[in-house]
Design a protein around this motif. Sequence first.
Motif, short mmCIF file in Angstrom:
data_model
loop_
_atom_site.label_atom_id
_atom_site.label_comp_id
_atom_site.label_asym_id
_atom_site.label_seq_id
_atom_site.Cartn_x
_atom_site.Cartn_y
_atom_site.Cartn_z
N VAL A 18 0.83 -1.20 0.00
CA VAL A 18 0.00 0.00 0.00
C VAL A 18 0.87 1.26 0.00
CG1 VAL A 18 -1.66 1.35 1.35
CG2 VAL A 18 -1.99 -1.10 1.07
N VAL A 19 1.92 1.26 0.81
CA VAL A 19 2.81 2.43 0.88
C VAL A 19 3.50 2.65 -0.46
CG1 VAL A 19 4.88 3.38 1.97
CG2 VAL A 19 3.15 2.28 3.38
N VAL A 20 3.98 1.60 -1.09
CA VAL A 20 4.64 1.73 -2.39
C VAL A 20 3.63 2.22 -3.44
CG1 VAL A 20 5.72 0.45 -4.29
CG2 VAL A 20 6.49 0.10 -1.94
N ALA A 21 2.41 1.68 -3.40
CA ALA A 21 1.38 2.10 -4.36
C ALA A 21 1.05 3.58 -4.20
CB ALA A 21 0.13 1.26 -4.20
N LYS A 22 1.03 4.05 -2.98
CA LYS A 22 0.70 5.45 -2.71
C LYS A 22 1.87 6.39 -2.97
CE LYS A 22 -1.45 8.94 -0.62
NZ LYS A 22 -2.54 9.64 -1.19
N MET A 23 3.06 6.00 -2.54
CA MET A 23 4.20 6.92 -2.54
C MET A 23 5.24 6.63 -3.63
SD MET A 23 4.75 7.31 1.52
CE MET A 23 5.34 9.01 1.41
N GLY A 24 5.12 5.51 -4.31
CA GLY A 24 6.11 5.15 -5.31
C GLY A 24 7.22 4.31 -4.69
N VAL A 25 8.15 3.92 -5.52
CA VAL A 25 9.20 3.01 -5.06
C VAL A 25 10.29 3.69 -4.26
CG1 VAL A 25 8.82 1.30 -6.87
CG2 VAL A 25 10.40 3.19 -7.27
N ASP A 26 10.36 4.99 -4.27
CA ASP A 26 11.40 5.72 -3.54
C ASP A 26 10.99 6.01 -2.10
OD1 ASP A 26 13.07 5.76 -5.77
OD2 ASP A 26 12.12 7.58 -6.53
N ILE A 27 10.70 4.95 -1.36
CA ILE A 27 10.26 5.14 0.03
C ILE A 27 11.40 4.93 1.02
CG2 ILE A 27 7.86 4.55 -0.44
CD1 ILE A 27 8.45 1.75 0.74
N TYR A 28 12.57 4.56 0.51
CA TYR A 28 13.71 4.30 1.39
C TYR A 28 14.75 5.40 1.28
CZ TYR A 28 11.89 -0.36 2.17
OH TYR A 28 11.09 -1.40 2.52
N ASP A 29 15.31 5.74 2.43
CA ASP A 29 16.43 6.68 2.51
C ASP A 29 17.61 5.86 3.01
OD1 ASP A 29 18.06 8.87 2.73
OD2 ASP A 29 17.19 9.56 4.63
N GLY A 30 18.32 5.26 2.07
CA GLY A 30 19.35 4.29 2.45
C GLY A 30 18.66 2.98 2.80
N GLU A 31 18.86 2.52 4.02
CA GLU A 31 18.24 1.27 4.46
C GLU A 31 16.94 1.49 5.22
OE1 GLU A 31 20.87 -1.24 6.64
OE2 GLU A 31 22.45 -1.13 5.13
N ASN A 32 16.62 2.73 5.55
CA ASN A 32 15.43 3.05 6.35
C ASN A 32 14.36 3.72 5.51
OD1 ASN A 32 16.74 2.19 8.78
ND2 ASN A 32 17.87 4.11 8.76
N LEU A 33 13.12 3.58 5.96
CA LEU A 33 12.02 4.29 5.32
C LEU A 33 12.21 5.79 5.53
CD1 LEU A 33 8.94 2.18 6.45
CD2 LEU A 33 9.84 2.34 4.15
N THR A 34 11.78 6.57 4.55
CA THR A 34 11.79 8.02 4.75
C THR A 34 10.80 8.35 5.86
OG1 THR A 34 10.03 8.39 3.14
CG2 THR A 34 12.31 8.45 2.31
N ASP A 35 10.89 9.54 6.42
CA ASP A 35 9.98 9.93 7.50
C ASP A 35 8.52 9.88 7.05
OD1 ASP A 35 12.10 10.31 9.22
OD2 ASP A 35 12.18 12.48 8.93
N ALA A 36 8.25 10.40 5.85
CA ALA A 36 6.88 10.39 5.34
C ALA A 36 6.37 8.96 5.13
CB ALA A 36 6.80 11.17 4.04
#
Length: 64
Positions: A18-36
């Motif tokens: 669901v998160v990838v579908a909503k936000m796209g594939v760029d949800i990681y900042d290195g190895e961690n999820l972005t804050d959003a």
Amino acid sequence: MDKDNLRLELIDELTTKVVVAKMGVDIYDGENLTDAAQDYYLLVSEDIEDLIANYETDIDKLIP
């Protein structure tokens, strides 16, 4: 794999999709999820947990 681990894995997989579908594939900042993505992940996972819990309750009512 026991029922609890399977449940947690299912919640994680569904939430991530669901998160990838909503936000796209760029949800990681290195190895961690972005804050959003992390904030959205937490909101979605709570909803998915509630849905699964309600589904399990309904199934338990059907089984004598």
